[in-house]
Scaffold this motif. Structure first.
Motif, PDB file in Angstrom:
ATOM      1  N   PRO A   1      75.713  40.613   5.855  1.00  0.00           N
ATOM      2  CA  PRO A   1      76.748  40.044   6.672  1.00  0.00           C
ATOM      3  C   PRO A   1      76.318  38.911   7.156  1.00  0.00           C
ATOM      4  CG  PRO A   1      76.568  42.610   7.098  1.00  0.00           C
ATOM      5  CD  PRO A   1      75.526  41.895   6.282  1.00  0.00           C
TER       6      PRO A   1
ATOM      7  N   PHE B   1      77.599  37.795  10.012  1.00  0.00           N
ATOM      8  CA  PHE B   1      77.902  37.897  11.464  1.00  0.00           C
ATOM      9  C   PHE B   1      77.589  39.270  11.989  1.00  0.00           C
ATOM     10  CE2 PHE B   1      80.832  34.632  10.046  1.00  0.00           C
ATOM     11  CZ  PHE B   1      80.275  33.393  10.467  1.00  0.00           C
ATOM     12  N   GLY B   2      77.271  39.551  13.040  1.00  0.00           N
ATOM     13  CA  GLY B   2      77.202  40.694  13.655  1.00  0.00           C
ATOM     14  C   GLY B   2      75.875  41.501  13.552  1.00  0.00           C
ATOM     15  N   GLY B   3      75.166  40.946  12.704  1.00  0.00           N
ATOM     16  CA  GLY B   3      73.586  41.516  12.735  1.00  0.00           C
ATOM     17  C   GLY B   3      73.315  42.619  12.363  1.00  0.00           C
ATOM     18  N   GLY B   4      74.464  43.378  11.643  1.00  0.00           N
ATOM     19  CA  GLY B   4      74.243  44.769  11.183  1.00  0.00           C
ATOM     20  C   GLY B   4      73.810  44.576   9.399  1.00  0.00           C
TER      21      GLY B   4
ATOM     22  N   ASP C   1      75.824  46.822   7.316  1.00  0.00           N
ATOM     23  CA  ASP C   1      77.095  47.310   6.602  1.00  0.00           C
ATOM     24  C   ASP C   1      78.022  46.233   6.124  1.00  0.00           C
ATOM     25  OD1 ASP C   1      76.184  49.963   7.211  1.00  0.00           O
ATOM     26  OD2 ASP C   1      77.265  50.098   9.018  1.00  0.00           O
TER      27      ASP C   1
ATOM     28  N   THR D   1      84.268  41.848   4.899  1.00  0.00           N
ATOM     29  CA  THR D   1      82.846  41.166   5.630  1.00  0.00           C
ATOM     30  C   THR D   1      82.559  40.074   5.013  1.00  0.00           C
ATOM     31  OG1 THR D   1      82.176  43.510   6.080  1.00  0.00           O
ATOM     32  CG2 THR D   1      80.547  41.783   6.419  1.00  0.00           C
TER      33      THR D   1
ATOM     34  N   THR E   1      79.966  37.765   4.083  1.00  0.00           N
ATOM     35  CA  THR E   1      78.660  37.811   3.654  1.00  0.00           C
ATOM     36  C   THR E   1      78.012  36.319   3.247  1.00  0.00           C
ATOM     37  OG1 THR E   1      78.953  38.301   1.517  1.00  0.00           O
ATOM     38  CG2 THR E   1      78.972  40.247   2.965  1.00  0.00           C
TER      39      THR E   1
END
Length: 252
Positions: free
Chosen positions: A24, A26-29, A31, A36, A38
């Motif tokens: 991804p 954004f968000g740093g995760g 999942d 999403t 990516t």
């Protein structure tokens, strides 16, 4: 890149497939959901922007003495137009915009994937499978719309001896449905393999004893990948033209 080659114990560790991980933006995760954004999304969008810049912005002036961008765009246009006409026939020219779009997107995505810190979208089977399925459905629907049940003549080899025709029909049918599989695997497999080999050589460049040889190998592989980037786009496109020819002229 060189630092990735060393493990915690000081040993040499390669992770050539890490460059293909979908992440991804954004968000740093880690999942990845259906919507999403990516690295794949980003570099596919950049490929579209690059095609637009070359074919629209680059040819905006339409000068009698063309600029470099206009020359490249005109050469690409004539190259694909001639391919469609020669391979699929003059009646396939109406599909030229679709085939031109396919070629330009694939070749731009391939070349953008050669930039440092970039992401090669055409190395993912999810991307190439969508492209291959789009071609498969376009060809199949076109065949049935134009010829109806006569399109099934594509699977009936009338020139073969009668006892062999049912067997050949089964083989032709299986071959037809394998087309999108081979179409997508050929592109993604070749692009992925080349990038993985370059990453392996980059890992060896961290070793002082073999560093010069590794750098020479990286340079040679990079030059080969530039050629492969164009060739694989060409192969995907010309196979599309071959399949389209079958849809327009299904009888053996």
């Amino acid at each position: 890149m060189a630092s990735d080659a060393h493990g915690d114990e000081g040993g040499l560790v390669f992770h050539p497939m890490d460059q293909f991980i979908v992440k991804p933006l954004f968000g740093g995760g880690t999942d990845v959901g259906l919507f999403t954004i990516t690295n794949v999304t980003l570099w596919m969008a950049l490929a579209v922007v690059a095609v637009f810049a070359l074919l629209v912005v680059g040819t905006k002036s339409r000068a009698m003495i063309p600029s470099r961008g206009q020359s490249i765009a005109e050469m690409a246009y004539l190259f694909i137009y001639k391919m469609v006409e020669d391979v699929a026939g003059k009646d396939a020219v109406k599909f030229f915009p679709y085939i031109m779009t396919l070629f330009m997107f694939i070749v731009m995505a391939n070349f953008l994937g050669l930039l440092p810190m970039s992401f090669t979208t055409t190395s993912h089977f999810a991307v190439t499978a969508v492209l291959a399925l789009a071609v498969f459905l376009t060809v199949t629907i076109t065949g049935f719309v134009l010829h109806g049940a006569k399109f099934l003549g594509l699977f009936w080899v009338s020139s073969a001896p009668l006892p062999l025709r049912p067997i050949l029909a089964i083989i032709e049918l299986i071959s037809y449905f394998v087309r999108p599989v081979s179409h997508c695997i050929r592109l993604a497999g070749n692009i992925m393999a080349g990038h993985a080999v370059i990453k392996v050589f980059a890992g060896f460049a961290a070793i002082a004893a073999v560093s010069p040889l590794a750098i020479v190998a990286i340079t040679a592989m990079y030059g080969l990948e530039v050629l492969v980037a164009f060739i694989q786009a060409y192969v995907f496109t010309i196979l599309t033209c071959v399949y389209l020819h079958d849809a327009l002229h299904p009888s053996h």
